[in-house]
Design a protein around this motif. Sequence first.
Motif, mmCIF file in Angstrom:
data_model
loop_
_atom_site.group_PDB
_atom_site.id
_atom_site.type_symbol
_atom_site.label_atom_id
_atom_site.label_comp_id
_atom_site.label_asym_id
_atom_site.label_seq_id
_atom_site.Cartn_x
_atom_site.Cartn_y
_atom_site.Cartn_z
ATOM 1 N N THR A 549 4.441 -43.591 6.198
ATOM 2 C CA THR A 549 4.048 -43.634 7.604
ATOM 3 C C THR A 549 3.581 -42.252 8.070
ATOM 4 N N GLN A 550 4.308 -41.236 7.669
ATOM 5 C CA GLN A 550 3.933 -39.879 8.090
ATOM 6 C C GLN A 550 2.539 -39.503 7.594
ATOM 7 N N ALA A 551 2.239 -39.871 6.362
ATOM 8 C CA ALA A 551 0.921 -39.533 5.818
ATOM 9 C C ALA A 551 -0.177 -40.255 6.591
ATOM 10 N N LYS A 552 0.078 -41.513 6.890
ATOM 11 C CA LYS A 552 -0.941 -42.298 7.598
ATOM 12 C C LYS A 552 -1.091 -41.819 9.042
ATOM 13 N N ILE A 553 0.017 -41.496 9.660
ATOM 14 C CA ILE A 553 -0.064 -40.976 11.032
ATOM 15 C C ILE A 553 -0.774 -39.618 11.020
ATOM 16 N N ALA A 554 -0.547 -38.848 9.969
ATOM 17 C CA ALA A 554 -1.242 -37.557 9.865
ATOM 18 C C ALA A 554 -2.755 -37.777 9.882
ATOM 19 N N LEU A 555 -3.200 -38.779 9.136
ATOM 20 C CA LEU A 555 -4.632 -39.073 9.098
ATOM 21 C C LEU A 555 -5.162 -39.401 10.496
ATOM 22 N N ILE A 556 -4.479 -40.282 11.195
ATOM 23 C CA ILE A 556 -5.034 -40.695 12.488
ATOM 24 C C ILE A 556 -4.819 -39.619 13.561
ATOM 25 N N ARG A 557 -3.785 -38.795 13.383
ATOM 26 C CA ARG A 557 -3.668 -37.658 14.314
ATOM 27 C C ARG A 557 -4.839 -36.703 14.106
ATOM 28 N N ALA A 558 -5.262 -36.563 12.863
ATOM 29 C CA ALA A 558 -6.419 -35.702 12.585
ATOM 30 C C ALA A 558 -7.659 -36.250 13.299
ATOM 31 N N VAL A 559 -7.784 -37.580 13.265
ATOM 32 C CA VAL A 559 -8.886 -38.210 13.999
ATOM 33 C C VAL A 559 -8.790 -37.849 15.472
ATOM 34 N N SER A 560 -7.595 -37.960 15.988
ATOM 35 C CA SER A 560 -7.402 -37.701 17.402
ATOM 36 C C SER A 560 -7.671 -36.242 17.764
ATOM 37 N N VAL A 561 -7.308 -35.338 16.847
ATOM 38 C CA VAL A 561 -7.590 -33.914 17.084
ATOM 39 C C VAL A 561 -9.096 -33.669 17.219
ATOM 40 N N VAL A 562 -9.847 -34.302 16.329
ATOM 41 C CA VAL A 562 -11.297 -34.100 16.363
ATOM 42 C C VAL A 562 -11.907 -34.777 17.595
ATOM 43 N N ILE A 563 -11.386 -35.935 17.947
ATOM 44 C CA ILE A 563 -11.886 -36.599 19.164
ATOM 45 C C ILE A 563 -11.653 -35.703 20.380
ATOM 46 N N VAL A 564 -10.472 -35.152 20.466
ATOM 47 C CA VAL A 564 -10.173 -34.279 21.611
ATOM 48 C C VAL A 564 -11.079 -33.049 21.605
ATOM 49 N N ALA A 565 -11.285 -32.477 20.423
ATOM 50 C CA ALA A 565 -12.153 -31.303 20.339
ATOM 51 C C ALA A 565 -13.578 -31.649 20.752
ATOM 52 N N GLY A 566 -14.067 -32.774 20.254
ATOM 53 C CA GLY A 566 -15.434 -33.192 20.562
ATOM 54 C C GLY A 566 -15.597 -33.514 22.033
ATOM 55 N N LEU A 567 -14.671 -34.268 22.562
ATOM 56 C CA LEU A 567 -14.741 -34.590 23.982
ATOM 57 C C LEU A 567 -14.617 -33.322 24.817
ATOM 58 N N GLY A 568 -13.822 -32.379 24.320
ATOM 59 C CA GLY A 568 -13.675 -31.119 25.033
ATOM 60 C C GLY A 568 -15.015 -30.394 25.160
ATOM 61 N N ILE A 569 -15.810 -30.442 24.098
ATOM 62 C CA ILE A 569 -17.130 -29.818 24.160
ATOM 63 C C ILE A 569 -17.982 -30.511 25.223
ATOM 64 N N LEU A 570 -17.841 -31.807 25.307
ATOM 65 C CA LEU A 570 -18.626 -32.555 26.289
ATOM 66 C C LEU A 570 -18.026 -32.443 27.690
ATOM 67 N N GLY A 571 -16.852 -31.875 27.779
ATOM 68 C CA GLY A 571 -16.212 -31.740 29.084
ATOM 69 C C GLY A 571 -15.517 -33.005 29.534
ATOM 70 N N VAL A 572 -15.103 -33.810 28.570
ATOM 71 C CA VAL A 572 -14.480 -35.088 28.890
ATOM 72 C C VAL A 572 -13.008 -35.060 28.521
ATOM 73 N N THR A 573 -12.173 -35.524 29.425
ATOM 74 C CA THR A 573 -10.748 -35.629 29.154
ATOM 75 C C THR A 573 -10.407 -37.093 28.910
ATOM 76 N N PRO A 574 -9.919 -37.429 27.697
ATOM 77 C CA PRO A 574 -9.634 -38.829 27.417
ATOM 78 C C PRO A 574 -8.339 -39.291 28.084
ATOM 79 N N ALA A 575 -8.289 -40.568 28.418
ATOM 80 C CA ALA A 575 -7.051 -41.153 28.934
ATOM 81 C C ALA A 575 -6.095 -41.372 27.768
ATOM 82 N N GLU A 576 -4.808 -41.056 27.966
ATOM 83 C CA GLU A 576 -3.819 -41.207 26.897
ATOM 84 C C GLU A 576 -3.614 -42.678 26.535
ATOM 85 N N GLU A 577 -3.589 -43.487 27.571
ATOM 86 C CA GLU A 577 -3.465 -44.937 27.368
ATOM 87 C C GLU A 577 -4.560 -45.609 28.162
ATOM 88 N N MET A 578 -4.849 -46.845 27.829
ATOM 89 C CA MET A 578 -5.875 -47.544 28.593
ATOM 90 C C MET A 578 -5.360 -48.888 29.056
#
Length: 578
Positions: A549-578
């Motif tokens: 589980t930790q390995a798999k969560i690590a993978l998707i947290r990495a996805v989330s890190v990049v999403i946050v970084a990318g959105l940050g460049i665009l000036g967008v703050t993502p909602a934590e939940e929808m």
Amino acid sequence: MNLFADIRAVVIDSLDALVADGTLPGGLSFDNVAVEPPRDPAHGDMATNAAMVLAKPAKMNPRAIADALAGKLTADARIASAEVAGPGFLNMRLTPDVWQGVVKAALTDADYGKSTLGQGKKMMVEYVSANPTGPLHVGHTRGAVFGDALATLLAYAGYDVTKEYYINDGGGQVDVLARSVFLRYQEAHGQEVAFEDGTYPGDYLIPVGQALKDKVGDAYIGKGEDVWLQDIREFSTEKMMDLIRSDLAALNIEMDNFFSEKSLYGTGLIESAIAELKEKGLIYQGTLEPPKGKMPDDWEAREQTLFKSTDFGDDQDRAVQKSDGAWTYFAPDIAYHYDKVNRGFDALINVFGADHGGYVKRMKAAVSALSDNKVPLDIKLTQLVKLYKNGEPFKMSKRAGTFVTLRDVVNQVGASVTRFHMLTRKNDAPLDFDFAKVLEQSKDNPVFYVNYAYARVNSATAKASAFADVSPATLAATDLSGLTSEAELTVAKKLAEWPRLVEIAAKGHEPHKIAFYLYELASDFHALYNKGNDDVSLRFVQEGDVSTTQAKIALIRAVSVVIVAGLGILGVTPAEEM
RNA sequence: GCACCCAUAGCUCAGCUGGAUAGAGCGCUGCCCUCCGAAGGCAGAGGCCGCAGGUUCGAAUCCUGCUGGGUGCACCA
């Protein structure tokens, strides 16, 4: 960490080795050697065009070069295989631990994706620069969002970026503003007023007139322009800039600097800029040709001071002084850009609306003249925004009161949605903005699609945390060697492209590429997520198996890190939940 | 009349600066929820990359000329 750059370095080293052992002739340039993701993933993980690029200068068969290169490349532990294909492509496959390393890098390196491309070079992005005569409208909004994202992107890519707004507070339109405010001022004193053509009838000036009354009382009532014009000009531009600043703040835009056109007058700056051009022999007295197309009714030949912009590819030389000797609007612009050059910027970017297209050549001409061609000026034009309401095109008209401001847009759909949506088109393509569609919650709407991926990551992480330690510190140290399935590696490979994409987007001054990349990343993530429906082993949360589980969560947290970084460049703050 | 931008699936658009069988969303057809969020996924049909030349090993991408659309064209900013 940029995997593509790393592998390219391996390729270059191997080529050097081939030169050393005599396989390749000396004196070759490897500048055009590229390492890229192949169009079809079935071909491999990375491809290089080295053999084809070098075939001609080396006077060798591309396949012979490729074969020799392949032999060297596989000596590197990261490269599992290198196969020659097609006309001389070299397709490489990398070992799974390379991709696991990408995940690790995204989780441990706070700067994953950042680049040193810019080498700290000083760069100015000038954007918005709307006349200080009223609130910002939708057209300004696009330029504002584009310029802001571009500035952030360049900073992310290692440039030293200054964000600047040029205030056109020197010209006649400010007189118009002052007179309009004077009308509102009279109105505040209970007088009946009429807004004629050539005044600004907008309601936004009512509080300005009131504020003027509060400040000066009835001092200007019944007085002529000679008494009040100067003062009201200053008073109302300040108020308008307050308004514009708050509009920008609503979009989360903060300028580093506001540069006033008026501040150029009476300081000799315009004169010295023109003198500089004169020294280069680019200023002369002359008469312009009459316009070729529709002739203005009142056209007559007049001698003026002209800038020889035709030397730099402009269609016509341009006036810097009117026939009465006053400066044209172009003169302070020249001085402003002279100032930019003198402030030591290595490169300049201006973001203009498409209606300023005719202004591009003369501005570039002025900057190349003033900087002796040393400071490049890139002018990005943002095309029109077409508004839709309920699927129907929506025409803006000041008179009809259907004037859509930046505030209208932000109030209705929010800053993040506005920003993301306006970056889903490249700047030189027209943009549709449908108030209903941008709020739609479906994959048709990239904003939500990307945010949905982010929300799913959070949700899965929360679920996993019930029985496993998935704190950032733990994940950073987690053993990832279990991440070997094709579906998981596909996501990791997409993450590996991130640093490369940042550089491409920054080089091209194209922030929209970030938005498209995020959509693709989200798409790969959603695909993996859904594969978990059929194949239980692919689910992120493996009840009772903490390390998997930790390995798999690590993978998707990495996805989330990049999403946050990318959105940050665009000036967008993502909602934590929808 | 001139300059700049654009032209890619029925629609809206990407296409990583010259690479391999041109991609995605919508729409259309058909599948997948006793299963980590179906606000999702998978598969199928759908293309003369506006037209005609050129450059080279190779072009949607670069050059030229057309056609069609947008924008701007003295001394307003």
